[in-house]
Write a protein that holds these residues in place. Structure first.
Motif, short mmCIF file in Angstrom:
data_model
loop_
_atom_site.label_atom_id
_atom_site.label_comp_id
_atom_site.label_asym_id
_atom_site.label_seq_id
_atom_site.Cartn_x
_atom_site.Cartn_y
_atom_site.Cartn_z
N ASN A 122 5.74 4.14 1.84
CA ASN A 122 6.37 5.40 2.48
C ASN A 122 7.27 5.15 3.80
OD1 ASN A 122 5.03 6.95 0.58
ND2 ASN A 122 3.43 7.37 1.80
N ALA A 123 6.57 3.83 4.41
CA ALA A 123 7.34 3.48 5.75
C ALA A 123 8.72 2.83 5.33
CB ALA A 123 6.48 2.36 6.17
N SER A 182 0.82 -1.09 0.13
CA SER A 182 0.02 0.21 -0.01
C SER A 182 0.86 1.32 -0.24
CB SER A 182 -0.73 -0.02 1.13
OG SER A 182 -0.09 0.15 2.43
N GLU A 224 0.87 3.78 2.22
CA GLU A 224 1.51 3.90 3.41
C GLU A 224 2.43 2.69 3.78
OE1 GLU A 224 -0.25 3.40 8.09
OE2 GLU A 224 -1.70 3.50 6.48
N GLU A 225 2.66 1.65 3.14
CA GLU A 225 3.64 0.64 3.57
C GLU A 225 4.64 1.07 2.78
OE1 GLU A 225 1.05 -3.43 4.15
OE2 GLU A 225 1.44 -2.63 2.10
#
Length: 639
Positions: free
Chosen positions: A120-121, A115, A117-118
């Motif tokens: 970006n992490a 995703s 978000e993942e």
């Protein structure tokens, strides 16, 4: 002082090598659990740690991954930062990252399965310097966003190396060309001074030159390992009833074992998978026409379970790290030797006895010729592909050692292997020159009489004197060649036609119902100036051989456990059950926990303490800490 102490630059370099390799060996043992490098691994590792570029040709199962994983660890320890691994497949990234995490290495991937978000992490972890290796697809590596991340790392001196896996994908002459690989040339110009290592298991001379040119590796040191996979037995059978032949092969040699069956079409994949299931085998289809979720589910089952047979097009396979694939079967002829070698190399990655089995016939030759001739590619490309196909056909028709022919294609000299079908069962050879002249004469006279061209079946009917409806319709029973080849069987004549087409002495017009045409190469055969020698059809069913009889069904111990005592095999079976449970809990393929060879070594040792497990191949410090107690509990429960 250092120069004075060592005396010469050569001694300084030698000392540096000794120090680097000692450090690399420490990582190899403590992280991956191996006591020593194999083959050219040590040379490659030392060269890359020292900052050199490399092109590495190493067979599947030869340990290519360690050639960049160990340098990544060593260069990060020296303050050089994160290694970027360019990988073409999501499945391969997942498995390799999973295996590295199990070994205690900080690794991650960036691909479409994450995703936003993942992703970006992961990017934040990269920026903070928390990763030893980051895997990404070539399309992502060359995006402005990713290049910006790399630019920042490079400015700060935190970009340790680039590893370009499956490097043959950069070449249009290779068997799996991917245009996006061409853009990776920017790594050389944009990040000067960062070492690059390109790796592949298959590349002939032309493909190798293309890799060097397009990745700008002219100054890279080339490491070319032996292409030999001595644990693989090569068998090529003439097609009679290919489905039955396949069933005999699997049931006679590999009942209950994992394997891959390659077919050319999606429809054939579905049919074969269904037939294998009806025969009691655990078979799954895989091709590009299936829903992505279904493909992923089938691939996961193949990787995580024992005894699954994957029936697939060539859409399946690149990057499959499963070590215990015991056979690869081809029901259709591949396009070239590189493709054949790459696909068969997915068998026996663990070094244990495995099979590469193929059935091929006249229609395979016709189909492959047609695909080349009808492709929209430039004539230069078609000529190269015809040459590659000819080399594969020569391998299929060979009466001498298959392995000698296969290795010679990659420029490697060798002697008879004693472990291919031709070595184990030397075929009888017959002189098909007369039959070839009769076939060519018949094609010539049919064209003269009817001003039409006909297919192989009709030509053979004329030569064998069969008064079929078509023969009578065109009055071809009146031809002077009618019936003069009655002594030859249809099987023999098909073998002659295969070789005539393979050598270019006969052409097939795919646009006109696969009709046969004479070529300029026909003249030498017609005049008796070129001999046509062929292997006799021995009619031997595919199955057991006198050298390796493993057809006792599911009670036969796995290859890794074959040398164990009865007690050792019981321990091995218990350890496999334990490993399966752990793998399911961790959502990983079982072999990522421990390979079968590691379980067999534990079963043979029958350890009673964590100290006893130290030094077992495949058990590094992290795995000893994580899984050692569980292993001991399993063995103690057995008494």
């Amino acid at each position: 002082m250092v120069g004075q102490f060592y005396g010469t630059g050569v001694e300084q370099r030698r000392s540096g090598t000794i120090h680097r390799l000692a450090n690399a060996l420490a990582f190899l043992k403590n992280v991956f659990g191996y006591a020593a490098f194999r083959g050219q691994q040590a040379e490659v590792v030392d060269h890359v740690i020292a900052g050199g570029d490399a092109l590495v040709l190493m067979p599947t199962g030869g340990g290519k991954s360690l050639c960049y994983q160990v340098p990544a660890l060593a260069r990060q320890q020296a303050g050089h930062g994160t290694a970027i691994v360019v990988s073409p497949l999501i499945a391969l990234m997942h498995d390799q990252v999973g295996a590295l995490l199990e070994a205690g290495v900080q690794a991650a991937f960036l691909n479409s399965s994450l995703s936003m978000e993942e992703a970006n992490a992961v990017e934040r972890r990269l920026a903070r310097g928390e990763l030893t290796l980051l895997y990404a697809a070539p399309e992502r590596v060359t995006t402005p966003r990713f290049l910006s991340l790399l630019d920042n790392l490079h400015r700060e001196g935190r970009l340790s190396l680039f590893a370009i896996d499956e490097a043959h994908c950069v070449s249009q002459w290779g068997h799996d060309f991917r245009p996006e690989y061409r853009a990776l040339a920017l790594l050389h110009t944009r990040y000067a001074g960062v070492p690059r290592i390109a790796l592949t298991a298959t590349a002939d001379g032309v493909t190798r030159e293309d890799i060097v040119a397009h990745l700008q590796l002219e100054r890279a040191r080339q490491f070319v390992s032996s292409f030999d996979r001595p644990n693989i037995r090569y068998t090529i059978a003439e097609k009679k009833d290919p489905t039955l032949q396949l069933l005999r092969f699997i049931e006679g040699e590999h009942q209950g074992e994992s394997g891959i069956v390659y077919c050319q079409s999606r429809k054939r994949v579905e049919e074969i998978a269904a037939i294998l299931c009806r025969e009691g085998l655990d078979a799954l289809p895989y091709h590009a026409g299936l829903d992505a979720e279904v493909r992923q589910r089938h691939q996961d089952r193949f990787l995580r379970e024992d005894g699954v047979v994957m029936t697939a097009t060539i859409a399946f396979g690149m990057g499959i790290d499963k070590p215990d694939v015991r056979f690869v079967a081809h029901l259709d002829l591949p396009k070239n030797i590189e493709g054949y070698y790459q696909e068969t190399g997915r068998a026996g990655r663990d070094g244990l006895p495995s099979d590469a089995w193929m059935a091929y016939g006249l229609q395979d030759v016709v189909n492959q010729r047609r695909m080349i001739d009808e492709s929209p590619a430039a004539e230069e490309f078609k000529q190269v592909q015809r040459g590659k196909l000819d080399a594969l056909l020569a391998l299929a028709e060979a009466t001498d050692c298959r392995r000698v022919r296969l290795l010679a294609y990659f420029g490697e000299a060798s002697g008879p292997c004693g472990n291919c079908d031709n070595c184990l069962h030397p075929p009888a050879v017959w002189d098909g020159t007369e039959a070839a002249r009769m076939l060519l004469s018949t094609i010539y006279r049919v064209k003269q009489a009817s001003d039409l061209n006909f297919g192989a079946g009709h030509v053979m009917d004329i030569l064998r004197g069969k008064e079929t409806e078509k023969v009578l319709q065109f009055a071809h029973q009146r031809l002077s060649t009618f019936g003069i080849g009655a002594q030859f069987s249809e099987q023999q004549l098909r073998g002659v036609l295969r070789q005539l087409i393979a050598t270019g002495a006969l052409a097939v017009d795919a646009s006109a119902f696969n009709t046969l045409h004479l070529t300029t190469g026909s003249r030498a055969v017609l005049k008796g100036e070129q001999q046509v020698l062929l292997r006799e059809s021995v009619g031997q069913p595919a199955g057991r051989t006198k050298t390796r009889q493993r057809g006792a069904g599911k009670s036969t111990p796995p290859a890794a456990a074959a040398a164990l005592t009865e007690g050792g095999q019981q321990r091995f079976a218990a350890l496999k059950d334990w490993r399966s449970r752990v793998a399911r809990e961790h959502n990983l393929p079982a072999y990522v926990i421990f390979h079968d060879a590691t379980l067999a070594a534990i079963a043979a040792l029958d350890p009673r303490s964590l100290g006893d497990l130290e030094g077992v191949s495949g058990i590094g410090a992290k795995k000893l800490q994580t899984y050692g107690p569980g292993v001991l509990d399993v063995l103690q429960a057995l008494g």
